[in-house]
Design an enzyme around this catalytic site. Structure first.
Site, short mmCIF file in Angstrom:
data_model
loop_
_atom_site.label_atom_id
_atom_site.label_comp_id
_atom_site.label_asym_id
_atom_site.label_seq_id
_atom_site.Cartn_x
_atom_site.Cartn_y
_atom_site.Cartn_z
N LYS B 78 0.84 -39.31 0.40
CA LYS B 78 -0.60 -39.60 0.41
C LYS B 78 -1.34 -38.56 -0.42
O LYS B 78 -1.02 -37.37 -0.38
CB LYS B 78 -1.10 -39.57 1.86
CG LYS B 78 -2.54 -40.00 2.06
CD LYS B 78 -2.91 -39.94 3.55
CE LYS B 78 -4.33 -40.38 3.82
NZ LYS B 78 -4.67 -40.29 5.25
N SER B 153 -6.70 -44.43 7.17
CA SER B 153 -6.92 -44.08 5.78
C SER B 153 -5.64 -43.99 4.96
O SER B 153 -5.70 -43.97 3.74
CB SER B 153 -7.66 -42.75 5.70
OG SER B 153 -6.83 -41.70 6.19
N SER B 177 -5.16 -42.78 11.36
CA SER B 177 -4.93 -43.09 9.94
C SER B 177 -3.47 -43.27 9.52
O SER B 177 -3.21 -43.66 8.39
CB SER B 177 -5.56 -42.01 9.06
OG SER B 177 -6.94 -42.17 9.03
#
Lengths: 94, 485
Positions: B78, B153, B177
């Site tokens: 990420k 997210s 997330s």
């Protein structure tokens, strides 16, 4: 109203944000709705309840105060929007 | 089976047996990425040249080294986790050109274990969001239906895993997330206990909540990845000096003698019938496997959203004060004074949701409101944490839905931040309590969208969550299905 447009302007100043007239209106409306929802917490009596700022029992994490190799200055300045060989450059302050 | 479809453990076996090479697998994934990215948009940047070179290096050195459990395995990370020399944008315009001069501890650990970095995945700006629609670079799409959000997210990481655009990935979880996008994309996502994994080099959003964890194609891979990244780190003073058990050992345990708590507050109005049905089915499977289910109560569940959306923005407003256009990131060139430069740089660099949270956080911390909002929220956090400690006296794990609904369609909640926040209702309490939680596939809606089961365990009992998740997975076939891409 939980928060007025003037308060939104004040908070934006504290947060170092510049917000347009349109954003101001939207933010005031949205923050009002969100803060109104937060009122829910007042249904709970929290007298005497310790606040939790950290979930795992940890004490101060000390380390030996020894000089260690840091990053080369050029490497750090590489990411600066404006710099000379040794310093970050900012608009004139004085 | 295509090479890009492999899991970590399958790939490692093939590499060890000489049936494929790291270069072949890596090339096959990049081919897949190039084919699918115009549709899915899971990545923000790719590091193909370095990755291919790494892969060839592993092929030369071989795969026998036991200290390199990820040798030759292509992974995605990420874009909120620092990667030395590779842009780390956090999905934000303010860091659009930021190239970290160092690796996050988890990045370093992946590299030391032999992992190959494919690229950095798309995300809601600064990890603030539940749909990936807050990325400054455009949203990721759900591989199961491109009109739907992948969750957030860590939506890019979850979508990349679901679409076989990587073997496995890392995400970060502040209020759900990792778990929520894993649920929406039909993959496994595991948020460890707060303090289990070092946050050094994870760009801070809400420091008392942020935690890094794996997103993978199955539970075994989640255990393997967690094994590599877990552990104390002297560079993160909140990481916990506690021994890391062998997580793969948890996988071989059955469910006999395990008591599951079913928290009644997670089966309330607003929970979509199809989600409830899939979750109830999963509970039945767990019972058939020897587990015992009991109903329990977490009475403060409904206060999670309000407490979280005070605490997280408060911490964010402080953490994000560092973006001032001086040391790194976007700088405005028009402002005449220092203050003007700060204000303009931040206003141009941050997106709407980030500004909203900075504003909320600044407000709840400001003079006159601190006690009413921030302190109150911290007290409620205590009550939520105590709820969990109390029920874990009666059961070893909790089983619940991850989210009230399957993925929603793109654009359907963007104009209503409060509605978006409320979709996090089932993931926030565990985050506030700091306990580990895993999302594991447990069904599909009639529209073909994945549904996840959330398994929560006590602090530092990651093994228990893995054990239950693995047993469910091995007795269902949801994790084997692939999106129709």
């Amino acid at each position: 109203m939980k928060i007025t447009i003037e308060e939104v302007e004040h908070v934006a100043r504290l947060a170092r944000l510049e917000i347009s007239a349109e954003e101001k209106g939207n933010l005031t409306e949205q923050m009002n709705r969100i803060l109104l929802y937060m009122e829910k917490l007042n249904e709970l009596d929290t007298t005497g309840v310790e606040p939790t700022s950290h979930v795992v029992d940890l004490h101060n994490a000390f380390r030996v105060d020894a000089v260690k190799q840091s990053f080369p200055r050029e490497q750090i300045l590489d990411n600066a929007p404006e710099a000379n060989e040794a310093e970050f450059i900012v608009p004139r302050i004085i | 089976m295509k090479l890009y479809e492999l899991t970590i453990h399958e790939l490692r076996r093939l590499l060890a047996q000489g049936e494929t090479t790291a270069a072949e697998v890596t090339a096959s994934i990049y081919e897949r990425i190039k084919k699918l990215e115009p549709k899915v948009a899971a990545y923000l940047s790719l590091s193909e040249e370095i990755a291919m070179e790494e892969a060839r290096g592993w092929d030369k050195r071989g795969f026998g080294d036991k200290t390199k459990p990820l040798a030759g395995v292509p992974l995605a990370v990420k874009d909120v986790i620092c990667t030395m020399g590779i842009r780390t944008s956090c999905g934000s315009n303010i860091l659009a050109n930021f190239v970290p001069p160092y690796d996050a501890t988890v990045t370093l650990k992946l590299k030391q274990a032999g992992g190959i970095l494919l690229g950095k995945t798309n995300m809601d700006e600064f990890a603030m969001g539940s749909s990936n629609e807050n990325s400054a670079f455009g949203p990721t799409r759900n591989p199961w239906n491109l009109k739907y959000i992948p969750g957030g997210s860590s939506g890019g990481s979850a979508a990349a895993v679901a679409a076989d655009e990587c073997i496995a990935a890392l995400g970060s979880d502040t209020g759900g997330s990792i778990r929520q996008p894993a649920s929406h994309c039909g993959v496994v996502g595991f948020k460890p206990t707060y303090g289990r994994v070092s946050r050094y080099g994870l760009v801070a959003f809400a420091s008392s909540l942020d935690q890094i964890g794996p997103i993978s194609k199955d539970v075994t891979d989640a255990a393997l990845l967690l094994q590599v990244i877990a552990g104390y780190d002297e560079r993160d003073s909140t990481s916990v000096p506690k021994e890391v058990p062998d997580y793969t050992e948890s996988l071989v345990q059955g469910l006999k003698g395990i008591t599951f708590g079913i928290p009644r507050e997670y089966f309330v109005e607003g929970l979509e019938p199809e989600v409830e049905k899939a979750v109830r089915e999963a509970i039945k499977t767990l019972e058939e496997l020897g587990g015992k289910a009991i109903e329990v109560s977490l009475p403060h569940t409904e206060y999670g959203v309000a407490a979280y959306y005070i605490i997280a923005p408060a911490e964010a407003s402080s953490n994000l004060a560092r973006y001032d256009g001086v040391k790194y990131g976007h700088r405005d060139r028009e402002g005449k004074t220092l203050l003007e430069m700060y204000r303009r740089s931040r206003s141009e660099g941050f997106g709407a949701e980030v500004k909203r949270r900075i504003m909320l956080g600044t407000y709840v911390l400001s003079a006159g409101y601190y006690d009413a909002y921030y302190k109150k929220a911290l007290q409620v956090r205590t009550l939520i944490r105590e709820d969990f400690l109390e029920v874990f006296k009666k059961c070893q794990v909790l089983v619940a839905p991850v989210a009230p609904s399957a993925a929603f369609s793109l654009g359907s909640k963007v104009d209503d931040p409060l509605q978006m926040y409320l979709s996090d209702v089932f993931t926030l309490p565990a985050s506030l309590a700091g306990i580990p939680g895993i999302s594991v596939p447990c069904g599909f809606t009639s529209e073909g969208l994945p549904i996840g089961l959330q398994i929560l365990a006590p602090h530092f009992e990651e093994g228990l969550a893995l054990q239950v998740a693995y047993n469910l997975e091995q007795n269902t076939d949801f994790h084997r299905r692939r999106p129709p891409l």
